[in-house]
Scaffold this motif. Structure first.
Motif, PDB file in Angstrom:
ATOM      1  N   CYS A  44       0.807  -1.219   0.000  1.00 22.36           N
ATOM      2  CA  CYS A  44       0.000   0.000   0.000  1.00 22.36           C
ATOM      3  C   CYS A  44       0.847   1.280   0.000  1.00 22.36           C
ATOM      4  O   CYS A  44       0.470   2.264  -0.594  1.00 22.36           O
ATOM      5  CB  CYS A  44      -0.904  -0.069   1.227  1.00 22.36           C
ATOM      6  N   TRP A  45       1.957   1.255   0.746  1.00 21.83           N
ATOM      7  CA  TRP A  45       2.809   2.437   0.927  1.00 21.83           C
ATOM      8  C   TRP A  45       2.003   3.634   1.414  1.00 21.83           C
ATOM      9  O   TRP A  45       2.328   4.769   1.167  1.00 21.83           O
ATOM     10  CB  TRP A  45       3.603   2.767  -0.340  1.00 21.83           C
ATOM     11  N   CYS A  46       0.914   3.345   2.099  1.00 26.68           N
ATOM     12  CA  CYS A  46       0.032   4.357   2.680  1.00 26.68           C
ATOM     13  C   CYS A  46      -0.441   5.380   1.638  1.00 26.68           C
ATOM     14  O   CYS A  46      -0.577   6.568   1.913  1.00 26.68           O
ATOM     15  CB  CYS A  46       0.683   5.042   3.884  1.00 26.68           C
ATOM     16  N   GLY A  77       3.632  11.736   7.672  1.00 25.22           N
ATOM     17  CA  GLY A  77       3.429  10.982   8.894  1.00 25.22           C
ATOM     18  C   GLY A  77       4.647  10.967   9.790  1.00 25.22           C
ATOM     19  O   GLY A  77       5.609  11.715   9.567  1.00 25.22           O
ATOM     20  N   TRP A  89       4.604   3.191  12.423  1.00 26.00           N
ATOM     21  CA  TRP A  89       4.264   4.331  11.559  1.00 26.00           C
ATOM     22  C   TRP A  89       2.858   4.800  11.844  1.00 26.00           C
ATOM     23  O   TRP A  89       1.968   3.998  12.157  1.00 26.00           O
ATOM     24  CB  TRP A  89       4.393   3.860  10.106  1.00 26.00           C
ATOM     25  N   CYS A  90       2.639   6.115  11.696  1.00 24.63           N
ATOM     26  CA  CYS A  90       1.302   6.694  11.721  1.00 24.63           C
ATOM     27  C   CYS A  90       1.212   7.722  10.611  1.00 24.63           C
ATOM     28  O   CYS A  90       2.052   8.612  10.506  1.00 24.63           O
ATOM     29  CB  CYS A  90       1.021   7.360  13.068  1.00 24.63           C
ATOM     30  N   SER A  91       0.203   7.596   9.778  1.00 19.82           N
ATOM     31  CA  SER A  91      -0.046   8.573   8.727  1.00 19.82           C
ATOM     32  C   SER A  91      -0.829   9.734   9.332  1.00 19.82           C
ATOM     33  O   SER A  91      -2.008   9.600   9.652  1.00 19.82           O
ATOM     34  CB  SER A  91      -0.847   7.930   7.590  1.00 19.82           C
ATOM     35  N   TYR A  98      -4.584  14.584   1.495  1.00 23.68           N
ATOM     36  CA  TYR A  98      -5.298  13.342   1.221  1.00 23.68           C
ATOM     37  C   TYR A  98      -6.406  13.617   0.218  1.00 23.68           C
ATOM     38  O   TYR A  98      -6.844  14.756   0.044  1.00 23.68           O
ATOM     39  CB  TYR A  98      -5.959  12.789   2.495  1.00 23.68           C
ATOM     40  N   CYS A 117      -4.053   6.133   9.262  1.00 26.37           N
ATOM     41  CA  CYS A 117      -3.500   4.792   9.268  1.00 26.37           C
ATOM     42  C   CYS A 117      -2.417   4.636  10.322  1.00 26.37           C
ATOM     43  O   CYS A 117      -1.702   5.594  10.629  1.00 26.37           O
ATOM     44  CB  CYS A 117      -2.907   4.484   7.887  1.00 26.37           C
ATOM     45  N   TYR A 119       0.673   1.579  11.429  1.00 28.58           N
ATOM     46  CA  TYR A 119       1.293   0.270  11.218  1.00 28.58           C
ATOM     47  C   TYR A 119       2.171  -0.013  12.431  1.00 28.58           C
ATOM     48  O   TYR A 119       3.118   0.734  12.722  1.00 28.58           O
ATOM     49  CB  TYR A 119       2.136   0.203   9.941  1.00 28.58           C
ATOM     50  N   HIS A 163      -6.721  -0.654   9.039  1.00 25.71           N
ATOM     51  CA  HIS A 163      -6.010   0.617   9.173  1.00 25.71           C
ATOM     52  C   HIS A 163      -5.688   0.924  10.622  1.00 25.71           C
ATOM     53  O   HIS A 163      -5.054   1.911  10.922  1.00 25.71           O
ATOM     54  CB  HIS A 163      -6.808   1.760   8.536  1.00 25.71           C
TER      55      HIS A 163
END
Length: 185
Positions: A44-46, A77, A89-91, A98, A117, A119, A163
């Motif tokens: 996805c690579w966000c 992020g 990670w957090c977007s 967006y 999102c 991760y 997510h």
């Protein structure tokens, strides 16, 4: 209004030496390394909330688009680091970076940042890392000038379990108003 989510009191976190950094051209390699690990969201690579079309985009193209945003200085992020290694990670970024996140979105509002999102690798779940990441994302948004705190609350944004957002929002003392927006209590 407090800037913490209240989901994870510091004394409950297993991660005392955690550090958070913004994803920038200088930290891009750490971001790429995290996303390329087994089990990471390299599919996805966000980019799911960043490209407007419904066309299928190959993973390499998603990565290229994300790294182009990073290299251009676009906020995308934050990373969580433990022992000098990026582990989560957090977007979190200005909403205008967006695609439209909900039908009720008021694009006239300024200073709104959205969290779309998380991760956190499976092996690191359950110890408070995601809650600490949420706290850091909220603080990061304020540091960068966000003036509105809440989460874009249309269906399909906060309710998608893959997510990783709904449970943390519920535990973070956010509540949904009659328009579907999430705001701190």
């Amino acid at each position: 209004m407090p800037r913490r989510s209240n989901a994870s009191p510091p004394e409950k976190s297993e991660y005392a030496d955690i550090r958070f950094t913004e994803v920038t051209p200088a930290t891009r390699v750490s971001f790429e390394t995290l996303f390329e690990q087994p089990g990471a969201p390299k599919y996805c690579w966000c980019m799911a909330w960043r490209h407007a079309g419904r066309e299928h985009i190959q993973n390499d193209e998603k990565k290229r688009r994300m790294t182009a945003l990073i290299d251009a200085g676009t906020p995308v992020g934050i990373l969580a680091h433990i022992d000098g290694k990026a582990v989560a990670w957090c977007s979190v970024a200005p909403r205008e970076t967006y695609r439209k996140l909900s039908r009720q979105q008021d694009d006239a509002e300024t200073g709104v940042w959205s969290i779309v999102c998380f991760y956190v690798p499976r092996a690191l779940r359950g110890g408070g890392l995601a809650s600490a990441l949420l706290d850091a994302a909220i603080e990061h948004a304020f540091t960068k000038g966000a003036r509105v705190r809440g989460l874009s609350g249309g269906r399909g944004v906060t309710e998608l379990p893959f997510h990783g957002l709904s449970r943390h929002v519920c535990c973070s003392r956010f509540q949904r108003d009659r328009d579907g927006r999430l705001s701190p209590t």
